[in-house]
Design a protein around this motif. Structure first.
Motif, PDB file in Angstrom:
ATOM      1  N   ILE A  11     -12.355   4.700   4.484  1.00 51.38           N
ATOM      2  CA  ILE A  11     -11.352   5.074   5.477  1.00 51.38           C
ATOM      3  C   ILE A  11     -11.831   6.305   6.238  1.00 51.38           C
ATOM      4  N   ASP A  12     -11.871   6.182   7.563  1.00 48.82           N
ATOM      5  CA  ASP A  12     -12.255   7.295   8.431  1.00 48.82           C
ATOM      6  C   ASP A  12     -10.993   7.799   9.113  1.00 48.82           C
ATOM      7  N   ARG A  13     -10.465   8.894   8.622  1.00 48.81           N
ATOM      8  CA  ARG A  13      -9.211   9.425   9.146  1.00 48.81           C
ATOM      9  C   ARG A  13      -9.352  10.004  10.556  1.00 48.81           C
ATOM     10  N   VAL A  49      -5.794   2.389  -3.487  1.00 47.34           N
ATOM     11  CA  VAL A  49      -5.151   3.708  -3.432  1.00 47.34           C
ATOM     12  C   VAL A  49      -5.955   4.720  -4.248  1.00 47.34           C
ATOM     13  N   GLU A  50      -6.390   4.317  -5.434  1.00 45.83           N
ATOM     14  CA  GLU A  50      -7.167   5.228  -6.281  1.00 45.83           C
ATOM     15  C   GLU A  50      -8.500   5.597  -5.639  1.00 45.83           C
ATOM     16  N   ALA A  51      -9.112   4.660  -4.927  1.00 49.84           N
ATOM     17  CA  ALA A  51     -10.428   4.902  -4.327  1.00 49.84           C
ATOM     18  C   ALA A  51     -10.345   5.654  -2.999  1.00 49.84           C
ATOM     19  N   THR A  52      -9.220   5.529  -2.294  1.00 49.60           N
ATOM     20  CA  THR A  52      -9.143   6.074  -0.932  1.00 49.60           C
ATOM     21  C   THR A  52      -8.031   7.095  -0.717  1.00 49.60           C
ATOM     22  N   ALA A  53      -7.113   7.215  -1.650  1.00 50.70           N
ATOM     23  CA  ALA A  53      -5.978   8.139  -1.543  1.00 50.70           C
ATOM     24  C   ALA A  53      -5.106   7.836  -0.319  1.00 50.70           C
ATOM     25  N   ILE A  54      -4.888   6.533  -0.054  1.00 50.14           N
ATOM     26  CA  ILE A  54      -3.970   6.154   1.017  1.00 50.14           C
ATOM     27  C   ILE A  54      -2.697   5.580   0.409  1.00 50.14           C
ATOM     28  N   ASN A  55      -1.690   5.416   1.227  1.00 51.39           N
ATOM     29  CA  ASN A  55      -0.399   4.910   0.769  1.00 51.39           C
ATOM     30  C   ASN A  55      -0.508   3.426   0.396  1.00 51.39           C
ATOM     31  N   PRO A  56       0.077   3.032  -0.748  1.00 51.53           N
ATOM     32  CA  PRO A  56       0.029   1.625  -1.151  1.00 51.53           C
ATOM     33  C   PRO A  56       0.612   0.674  -0.098  1.00 51.53           C
ATOM     34  N   ASN A  57       1.628   1.126   0.635  1.00 50.28           N
ATOM     35  CA  ASN A  57       2.223   0.276   1.672  1.00 50.28           C
ATOM     36  C   ASN A  57       1.223  -0.035   2.785  1.00 50.28           C
ATOM     37  N   THR A  58       0.293   0.880   3.020  1.00 54.30           N
ATOM     38  CA  THR A  58      -0.741   0.666   4.033  1.00 54.30           C
ATOM     39  C   THR A  58      -1.656  -0.476   3.613  1.00 54.30           C
ATOM     40  N   VAL A  59      -2.025  -0.483   2.346  1.00 50.47           N
ATOM     41  CA  VAL A  59      -2.877  -1.555   1.815  1.00 50.47           C
ATOM     42  C   VAL A  59      -2.134  -2.881   1.912  1.00 50.47           C
ATOM     43  N   LEU A  60      -0.879  -2.879   1.508  1.00 47.20           N
ATOM     44  CA  LEU A  60      -0.089  -4.107   1.545  1.00 47.20           C
ATOM     45  C   LEU A  60       0.089  -4.618   2.968  1.00 47.20           C
ATOM     46  N   LYS A  61       0.244  -3.702   3.925  1.00 49.85           N
ATOM     47  CA  LYS A  61       0.365  -4.101   5.333  1.00 49.85           C
ATOM     48  C   LYS A  61      -0.928  -4.784   5.788  1.00 49.85           C
ATOM     49  N   ALA A  62      -2.076  -4.236   5.403  1.00 53.25           N
ATOM     50  CA  ALA A  62      -3.366  -4.834   5.771  1.00 53.25           C
ATOM     51  C   ALA A  62      -3.502  -6.220   5.143  1.00 53.25           C
ATOM     52  N   TYR A  63      -3.159  -6.332   3.874  1.00 54.05           N
ATOM     53  CA  TYR A  63      -3.273  -7.618   3.188  1.00 54.05           C
ATOM     54  C   TYR A  63      -2.327  -8.655   3.790  1.00 54.05           C
ATOM     55  N   ARG A  64      -1.115  -8.215   4.211  1.00 51.71           N
ATOM     56  CA  ARG A  64      -0.182  -9.140   4.875  1.00 51.71           C
ATOM     57  C   ARG A  64      -0.759  -9.636   6.200  1.00 51.71           C
TER      58      ARG A  64
END
Length: 135
Positions: A11-13, A49-64
């Motif tokens: 992730i590039d913030r 989340v553990e690898a990138t320290a981002i919000n779990p909802n962000t990951v779920l949004k991407a997967y959706r």
């Protein structure tokens, strides 16, 4: 439980690209390059989340989003699995890929960094495809 496919999200913030879109784009790139294949399990939201320290909802949004595009499917209690690939023969071990690999090596030897190479490649790609009806 199935083991996650070997894909690591970076992730590039500072990129200006939404985090969930970075995950979508990186997943698509892994599909194009054959790093992910049908049946592979994506990392769980918790693993990302553990690898990138981002919000779990962000990951779920991407997967959706990937699921909406028909690339992955969520299996309740099992994880998210690749349904289809985006790969083509042009992205596997071909003369064209070897030529590009050689170009990257030469660019690196000339002192170009990743961002420099990306900018140069994108500029050449854009100018070459401008006016090309196939682009």
């Amino acid at each position: 439980m199935a083991e996650s496919a070997a894909v690591e999200f970076r992730i590039d913030r500072r990129s200006g690209v939404a985090t969930y879109l970075q995950i979508v784009q990186q997943t698509k790139q892994a599909l194009r390059l054959g790093l992910l294949e049908p049946g592979d399990r994506l990392p769980t939201a918790r693993e990302v989340v553990e690898a990138t320290a981002i919000n779990p909802n962000t990951v779920l949004k991407a997967y959706r989003e990937l699921e909406r595009e028909g690339l992955v499917e969520a299996r309740r209690g099992l994880g998210t699995f690749v349904r289809r690939t985006l790969g083509s023969t042009a992205t596997t071990d071909t003369p064209l890929r070897r030529e590009l690999t050689d170009w990257v090596r030469r660019a690196r030897e000339a002192g170009l960094e990743r961002d420099d190479m990306n900018a140069l490649f994108t500029a050449v790609l854009d100018s070459t495809l401008k006016g090309d009806n196939h682009a």
